[in-house]
Every structure is written in structure tokens, then in C-alpha cells.
Scaffold this motif. Structure first.
Motif, PDB file in Angstrom:
ATOM      1  N   GLY A  71       5.791   4.509  11.890  1.00 26.51           N
ATOM      2  CA  GLY A  71       5.402   3.473  12.540  1.00 26.51           C
ATOM      3  C   GLY A  71       4.699   3.940  14.035  1.00 26.51           C
ATOM      4  N   GLU A  72       4.296   5.346  13.976  1.00 27.14           N
ATOM      5  CA  GLU A  72       4.142   6.301  15.063  1.00 27.14           C
ATOM      6  C   GLU A  72       2.733   6.877  14.810  1.00 27.14           C
ATOM      7  OE1 GLU A  72       7.208   8.745  15.912  1.00 27.14           O
ATOM      8  OE2 GLU A  72       8.773   7.124  16.313  1.00 27.14           O
ATOM      9  N   GLU A  73       2.660   7.659  13.838  1.00 27.49           N
ATOM     10  CA  GLU A  73       1.714   8.400  13.792  1.00 27.49           C
ATOM     11  C   GLU A  73       0.694   8.442  12.540  1.00 27.49           C
ATOM     12  OE1 GLU A  73       1.417  13.567  13.335  1.00 27.49           O
ATOM     13  OE2 GLU A  73       3.319  12.465  13.362  1.00 27.49           O
ATOM     14  N   PRO A 104       3.515   0.992   2.453  1.00 25.99           N
ATOM     15  CA  PRO A 104       3.004   1.879   3.624  1.00 25.99           C
ATOM     16  C   PRO A 104       1.733   1.177   4.219  1.00 25.99           C
ATOM     17  CG  PRO A 104       2.000   2.923   1.723  1.00 25.99           C
ATOM     18  CD  PRO A 104       2.889   1.777   1.320  1.00 25.99           C
ATOM     19  N   THR A 105       1.881   1.000   5.637  1.00 23.54           N
ATOM     20  CA  THR A 105       0.567   0.657   6.257  1.00 23.54           C
ATOM     21  C   THR A 105      -0.360   1.758   6.223  1.00 23.54           C
ATOM     22  OG1 THR A 105       2.204  -0.662   7.678  1.00 23.54           O
ATOM     23  CG2 THR A 105      -0.128  -0.016   8.574  1.00 23.54           C
ATOM     24  N   HIS A 106      -1.554   1.624   5.939  1.00 23.83           N
ATOM     25  CA  HIS A 106      -2.788   2.694   5.865  1.00 23.83           C
ATOM     26  C   HIS A 106      -3.944   1.828   6.315  1.00 23.83           C
ATOM     27  CE1 HIS A 106      -2.171   0.354   2.097  1.00 23.83           C
ATOM     28  NE2 HIS A 106      -3.575   0.557   1.950  1.00 23.83           N
ATOM     29  N   ARG A 107      -4.893   2.795   6.635  1.00 23.49           N
ATOM     30  CA  ARG A 107      -6.291   2.421   7.226  1.00 23.49           C
ATOM     31  C   ARG A 107      -7.374   3.521   6.421  1.00 23.49           C
ATOM     32  NH1 ARG A 107      -5.864   4.239  13.485  1.00 23.49           N
ATOM     33  NH2 ARG A 107      -6.013   6.176  12.972  1.00 23.49           N
ATOM     34  N   VAL A 108      -8.681   3.165   6.486  1.00 29.90           N
ATOM     35  CA  VAL A 108      -9.720   3.773   6.343  1.00 29.90           C
ATOM     36  C   VAL A 108     -10.501   4.171   7.566  1.00 29.90           C
ATOM     37  CG1 VAL A 108     -11.665   4.251   5.012  1.00 29.90           C
ATOM     38  CG2 VAL A 108      -9.503   3.121   3.921  1.00 29.90           C
TER      39      VAL A 108
END
Length: 191
Positions: A71-73, A104-108
């Protein structure tokens, strides 16, 4: 899913049986054009997947997928080899496994180079109940989520994605301590 069942000591077919013989699979092919100012845009905003599992065939030359660690990096997912696939746990598996596996939280992130990806989302049959498996609920591990239909969960995804929330949170599926005690008592588990 077979490996996930085995990892929890539940057997190869455990999660496959929960998903059903006619579980759905949706594919999305995504082209990310080169971005002149990648520091100002996301390729895809932070989210979790509304799936049991998601299988990704990432661009073999250009990275961009990041995972939120503790939740931080934000951490870059390494570019994979030519014949490798990335499997990501979805929120539906998180519910069925009673949080033994977490989505998991993820992004592009955008890049100055073009890239492509192919993503396959696997879902349970829409009429199936999504709930923590009985075998993963007990006195030492209460139910973490309440039951709802797979279709209701799937229908809530796009609203939550638009708001930048997890579907589990948006649909209020998490069970609080009081609700956990009530569920355990109803199931005949001593608290």
C-alpha cells in the motif's frame, strides 16, 4: 487454479469446481501508443482485477506494469521472457480463498515507446455464489467476505473501476468482526 488449490492442501480440482464447468473467459488486447509526456498520464489507472485469475501476455520489449507493494510503493513488474505468462490473482479468488490469496492493486504507466499486451480474465459461472470456501473458514480464520452472486459482483466492477475503488470495498462485501462472529455462530463454530 490447480496449483492454488494444491498450495492450500485442497486438491487440484477445488477452485475449478467452485468456478464451474462453464466459467467465463474474456480477452482484451491493448495497444499503448508512444506517449510524448509519459510523466503526465497513466496507461491504465490503479485497480484490482474482477476475476478469479487474470493471465497476461505482456510486451516482451517494453515494461510498464506496476504493482502497489504494501500500500505504499509502486514496483515495476520485470519484462518477462519470450514464453512467459504473468498470472494475477483477482478479487473473486480473494473472496473464494477467504483472503489466502489477495488481489494486488496494479497500474500501467505510460511510456515513450509503443507496446502491446493480451489479457485473459477468468470468471466463475454467473449464477454461482461467491463466498469464502467452507474449508477455509474456521475458528482461527473467520469468514472475511459475505456471499453474493458472481453476476452481481461482475456487474459492480465498472462502477468501482470508474471510482478507483476495489469491487470488494465498493459492494461492501468485507465482513466486520461482529458479522464474523454471527456467521461463525450460525455455522456452529465456537467463538
Amino acid at each position: 487454479m490447480r496449483g492454488m488449490g494444491r498450495a492450500l492442501g485442497l486438491g487440484d480440482e477445488f477452485f475449478l469446481d467452485l468456478v464451474g464447468e462453464r466459467g467465463g473467459a474474456d480477452a482484451r488486447f491493448t495497444y499503448y501508443p508512444p506517449c510524448p509526456r509519459p510523466d503526465l498520464v497513466y496507461g491504465l489507472k490503479p485497480h484490482t482485477d474482477n476475476s478469479v485469475v487474470t493471465v497476461l501476455l505482456l510486451d516482451r520489449d517494453v515494461g510498464g506494469l506496476q504493482v502497489l507493494l504494501r500500500g505504499e510503493e509502486w514496483v515495476d513488474v520485470p519484462v518477462l521472457g519470450r514464453d512467459e505468462l504473468l498470472v494475477v490473482v483477482g478479487e473473486e479468488m480473494e473472496i473464494m480463498s477467504n483472503a489466502a490469496f489477495r488481489a494486488p492493486t496494479h497500474r500501467v504507466v505510460a511510456s515513450g515507446r509503443e507496446r502491446m499486451s493480451l489479457v485473459l480474465f477468468y470468471q466463475p459461472e454467473p449464477h454461482r455464489d461467491l463466498e469464502p470456501a467452507e474449508e477455509l473458514v474456521g475458528g482461527d480464520r473467520p469468514a472475511m467476505y459475505r456471499k453474493l452472486k458472481a453476476k452481481a459482483f461482475a456487474d459492480g466492477f465498472w462502477d468501482t473501476f470508474a471510482l478507483g475503488e476495489r469491487t470488494i470495498d465498493f459492494l461492501n462485501i468485507k465482513v466486520g468482526r461482529q458479522q464474523q462472529q454471527e456467521l461463525q455462530e450460525a455455522a456452529g463454530v465456537s467463538v
